[in-house]
Write a protein that holds these residues in place. Sequence first.
Motif, PDB file in Angstrom:
ATOM      1  N   LEU A   1      33.535  36.476  36.580  1.00 49.89           N
ATOM      2  CA  LEU A   1      34.124  38.059  36.150  1.00 49.89           C
ATOM      3  C   LEU A   1      32.971  38.900  36.332  1.00 49.89           C
ATOM      4  CD1 LEU A   1      36.146  36.997  33.132  1.00 49.89           C
ATOM      5  CD2 LEU A   1      37.047  38.035  35.172  1.00 49.89           C
ATOM      6  N   ARG A   2      31.729  38.492  35.901  1.00 51.70           N
ATOM      7  CA  ARG A   2      30.466  39.420  35.942  1.00 51.70           C
ATOM      8  C   ARG A   2      30.305  39.723  37.423  1.00 51.70           C
ATOM      9  NH1 ARG A   2      27.523  37.813  31.161  1.00 51.70           N
ATOM     10  NH2 ARG A   2      28.433  39.193  29.470  1.00 51.70           N
ATOM     11  N   GLY A   3      30.615  38.743  38.374  1.00 50.84           N
ATOM     12  CA  GLY A   3      30.350  38.900  39.822  1.00 50.84           C
ATOM     13  C   GLY A   3      31.508  39.858  40.440  1.00 50.84           C
ATOM     14  N   GLY A   4      32.532  40.299  39.712  1.00 53.96           N
ATOM     15  CA  GLY A   4      33.508  41.292  40.065  1.00 53.96           C
ATOM     16  C   GLY A   4      34.671  40.640  40.589  1.00 53.96           C
ATOM     17  N   ASP A   5      34.952  39.423  40.385  1.00 48.88           N
ATOM     18  CA  ASP A   5      35.910  38.792  40.954  1.00 48.88           C
ATOM     19  C   ASP A   5      36.984  38.340  39.726  1.00 48.88           C
ATOM     20  OD1 ASP A   5      35.376  38.605  43.805  1.00 48.88           O
ATOM     21  OD2 ASP A   5      34.267  36.756  43.549  1.00 48.88           O
ATOM     22  N   TRP A   6      38.254  37.995  40.126  1.00 57.35           N
ATOM     23  CA  TRP A   6      39.305  37.598  39.079  1.00 57.35           C
ATOM     24  C   TRP A   6      39.376  36.256  38.624  1.00 57.35           C
ATOM     25  CZ3 TRP A   6      44.112  41.107  39.728  1.00 57.35           C
ATOM     26  CH2 TRP A   6      43.927  42.487  39.619  1.00 57.35           C
ATOM     27  N   VAL A   7      39.662  35.965  37.579  1.00 62.82           N
ATOM     28  CA  VAL A   7      39.766  34.577  37.374  1.00 62.82           C
ATOM     29  C   VAL A   7      41.280  34.187  37.079  1.00 62.82           C
ATOM     30  CG1 VAL A   7      38.835  32.700  35.749  1.00 62.82           C
ATOM     31  CG2 VAL A   7      37.391  34.379  36.420  1.00 62.82           C
ATOM     32  N   GLN A   8      41.727  33.112  37.690  1.00 57.85           N
ATOM     33  CA  GLN A   8      42.988  32.309  36.951  1.00 57.85           C
ATOM     34  C   GLN A   8      42.761  31.239  36.476  1.00 57.85           C
ATOM     35  OE1 GLN A   8      45.881  31.860  40.139  1.00 57.85           O
ATOM     36  NE2 GLN A   8      47.433  31.428  38.760  1.00 57.85           N
TER      37      GLN A   8
ATOM     38  N   LYS B   1      43.441  40.868  30.510  1.00 55.38           N
ATOM     39  CA  LYS B   1      44.574  40.139  31.155  1.00 55.38           C
ATOM     40  C   LYS B   1      45.200  40.994  32.170  1.00 55.38           C
ATOM     41  CE  LYS B   1      46.604  39.205  27.302  1.00 55.38           C
ATOM     42  NZ  LYS B   1      47.818  38.498  26.418  1.00 55.38           N
ATOM     43  N   GLU B   2      45.400  40.638  33.167  1.00 55.30           N
ATOM     44  CA  GLU B   2      46.287  41.062  34.292  1.00 55.30           C
ATOM     45  C   GLU B   2      47.678  41.484  33.838  1.00 55.30           C
ATOM     46  OE1 GLU B   2      47.567  43.095  37.670  1.00 55.30           O
ATOM     47  OE2 GLU B   2      45.585  43.029  36.725  1.00 55.30           O
ATOM     48  N   LYS B   3      48.309  40.262  33.354  1.00 60.33           N
ATOM     49  CA  LYS B   3      49.775  40.147  32.810  1.00 60.33           C
ATOM     50  C   LYS B   3      49.571  39.192  31.909  1.00 60.33           C
ATOM     51  CE  LYS B   3      51.642  40.047  37.472  1.00 60.33           C
ATOM     52  NZ  LYS B   3      52.337  39.358  38.485  1.00 60.33           N
ATOM     53  N   GLY B   4      50.621  38.738  31.054  1.00 55.30           N
ATOM     54  CA  GLY B   4      50.551  37.922  29.878  1.00 55.30           C
ATOM     55  C   GLY B   4      50.439  36.588  30.274  1.00 55.30           C
ATOM     56  N   ILE B   5      50.432  35.802  29.481  1.00 53.37           N
ATOM     57  CA  ILE B   5      50.359  34.115  29.544  1.00 53.37           C
ATOM     58  C   ILE B   5      51.561  33.730  30.252  1.00 53.37           C
ATOM     59  CG2 ILE B   5      50.026  32.082  28.534  1.00 53.37           C
ATOM     60  CD1 ILE B   5      48.337  33.519  26.459  1.00 53.37           C
ATOM     61  N   GLN B   6      51.562  33.057  31.224  1.00 52.85           N
ATOM     62  CA  GLN B   6      52.803  32.583  31.838  1.00 52.85           C
ATOM     63  C   GLN B   6      52.974  31.079  31.906  1.00 52.85           C
ATOM     64  OE1 GLN B   6      52.183  34.269  35.967  1.00 52.85           O
ATOM     65  NE2 GLN B   6      52.755  36.417  35.118  1.00 52.85           N
ATOM     66  N   THR B   7      53.987  30.528  31.696  1.00 54.74           N
ATOM     67  CA  THR B   7      54.365  29.297  31.660  1.00 54.74           C
ATOM     68  C   THR B   7      55.449  29.012  32.666  1.00 54.74           C
ATOM     69  OG1 THR B   7      54.137  29.101  29.160  1.00 54.74           O
ATOM     70  CG2 THR B   7      55.291  27.380  30.287  1.00 54.74           C
ATOM     71  N   SER B   8      54.880  28.043  33.655  1.00 53.26           N
ATOM     72  CA  SER B   8      56.050  27.714  34.586  1.00 53.26           C
ATOM     73  C   SER B   8      56.036  26.483  35.155  1.00 53.26           C
ATOM     74  CB  SER B   8      55.618  28.915  35.960  1.00 53.26           C
ATOM     75  OG  SER B   8      54.249  28.460  36.566  1.00 53.26           O
ATOM     76  N   GLY B   9      57.065  25.585  35.038  1.00 57.79           N
ATOM     77  CA  GLY B   9      56.942  24.315  35.243  1.00 57.79           C
ATOM     78  C   GLY B   9      55.944  23.479  34.588  1.00 57.79           C
ATOM     79  N   LYS B  10      54.845  23.167  35.342  1.00 59.13           N
ATOM     80  CA  LYS B  10      54.068  21.996  34.708  1.00 59.13           C
ATOM     81  C   LYS B  10      52.659  22.683  34.460  1.00 59.13           C
ATOM     82  CE  LYS B  10      56.093  17.725  36.517  1.00 59.13           C
ATOM     83  NZ  LYS B  10      55.831  16.511  37.140  1.00 59.13           N
ATOM     84  N   GLN B  11      52.626  24.094  34.311  1.00 61.83           N
ATOM     85  CA  GLN B  11      51.253  24.632  34.175  1.00 61.83           C
ATOM     86  C   GLN B  11      51.268  25.822  33.171  1.00 61.83           C
ATOM     87  OE1 GLN B  11      49.387  25.143  37.840  1.00 61.83           O
ATOM     88  NE2 GLN B  11      50.453  27.264  38.023  1.00 61.83           N
ATOM     89  N   VAL B  12      50.405  26.324  32.510  1.00 62.79           N
ATOM     90  CA  VAL B  12      50.314  27.383  31.721  1.00 62.79           C
ATOM     91  C   VAL B  12      49.006  28.386  32.404  1.00 62.79           C
ATOM     92  CG1 VAL B  12      50.173  28.517  29.471  1.00 62.79           C
ATOM     93  CG2 VAL B  12      51.358  26.633  29.698  1.00 62.79           C
ATOM     94  N   SER B  13      49.237  29.505  32.603  1.00 55.56           N
ATOM     95  CA  SER B  13      48.308  30.376  33.274  1.00 55.56           C
ATOM     96  C   SER B  13      48.087  31.499  32.993  1.00 55.56           C
ATOM     97  CB  SER B  13      48.421  30.369  34.985  1.00 55.56           C
ATOM     98  OG  SER B  13      49.473  31.024  35.271  1.00 55.56           O
ATOM     99  N   VAL B  14      47.002  32.164  32.972  1.00 56.66           N
ATOM    100  CA  VAL B  14      46.819  33.643  32.783  1.00 56.66           C
ATOM    101  C   VAL B  14      45.814  34.384  33.811  1.00 56.66           C
ATOM    102  CG1 VAL B  14      44.653  33.289  31.125  1.00 56.66           C
ATOM    103  CG2 VAL B  14      46.208  35.403  31.061  1.00 56.66           C
ATOM    104  N   VAL B  15      45.748  35.360  34.294  1.00 55.04           N
ATOM    105  CA  VAL B  15      44.959  36.030  35.174  1.00 55.04           C
ATOM    106  C   VAL B  15      44.135  36.943  34.668  1.00 55.04           C
ATOM    107  CG1 VAL B  15      44.669  37.285  37.368  1.00 55.04           C
ATOM    108  CG2 VAL B  15      46.421  35.633  37.355  1.00 55.04           C
ATOM    109  N   LEU B  16      42.708  37.018  34.523  1.00 52.53           N
ATOM    110  CA  LEU B  16      41.904  37.748  33.973  1.00 52.53           C
ATOM    111  C   LEU B  16      41.150  38.552  34.924  1.00 52.53           C
ATOM    112  CD1 LEU B  16      40.236  35.374  31.485  1.00 52.53           C
ATOM    113  CD2 LEU B  16      42.091  36.908  30.926  1.00 52.53           C
ATOM    114  N   LYS B  17      41.081  39.763  34.596  1.00 52.98           N
ATOM    115  CA  LYS B  17      40.223  40.962  35.659  1.00 52.98           C
ATOM    116  C   LYS B  17      38.989  41.586  35.026  1.00 52.98           C
ATOM    117  CE  LYS B  17      42.958  44.774  34.782  1.00 52.98           C
ATOM    118  NZ  LYS B  17      43.883  46.080  35.444  1.00 52.98           N
ATOM    119  N   PRO B  18      37.959  41.693  35.587  1.00 59.16           N
ATOM    120  CA  PRO B  18      36.563  42.218  34.773  1.00 59.16           C
ATOM    121  C   PRO B  18      36.970  43.560  34.496  1.00 59.16           C
ATOM    122  CG  PRO B  18      36.258  42.166  36.988  1.00 59.16           C
ATOM    123  CD  PRO B  18      37.516  41.495  36.992  1.00 59.16           C
ATOM    124  N   CYS B  19      36.419  43.986  33.202  1.00 61.63           N
ATOM    125  CA  CYS B  19      36.757  45.272  32.659  1.00 61.63           C
ATOM    126  C   CYS B  19      35.555  46.244  32.935  1.00 61.63           C
ATOM    127  CB  CYS B  19      37.078  45.272  31.245  1.00 61.63           C
ATOM    128  SG  CYS B  19      36.128  44.046  30.027  1.00 61.63           S
TER     129      CYS B  19
END
Length: 161
Positions: free
Chosen positions: A106-113, A143-161
């Motif tokens: 995140l400090r490098g400027g990229d997003w994290v999923q 957070k880019e969007k909320g916490i998402q549950t889909s099938g066999k995983q739970v994920s969230v996308v974070l962007k630097p502020c």
Amino acid sequence: MLINEKIKASEVELIGIDGEDMGIMSTKEALKIAKELKVDLICLSLTSSPPPCQLMPRQTAQKKQAKEKQALNKQEKGPKTKEIRVSATIEQHDYETKKRQAEKILRGGDWVQINVRLQRKESDAAKRIVAEFVQDLSHCAEKEKGIQTSGKQVSVVLKPC
């Protein structure tokens, strides 16, 4: 990039080797000074009149131009999304390591999923872990969007502020 005799302007605004302003002078005089100092006369911009030119070695100018081009390309492409996978039964030490990795990205400027893989009925634990990541990284990410549950995983996308 215009160098030495390729500069067609009759007058140039000359900048010295160390960045000092040497004033406006004819192109012939500037070329003479460049030859005496054994450097090149490099035109920095063609948009202004007289064009600003600097005395510097050709290799330095080429390296500077390559860096600017590389920075422009990176800016054009935008941020990358990098994925960090964890399990719902992650231990505290592993959690701290993954959190540090995410913070560095995140400090490098990229997003994290952040993806938490589900194996049985672990969806509550997975949501709790993702929420903990979001809370712990709130100082450097949002957070880019909320916490998402889909099938066999739970994920969230974070962007630097």
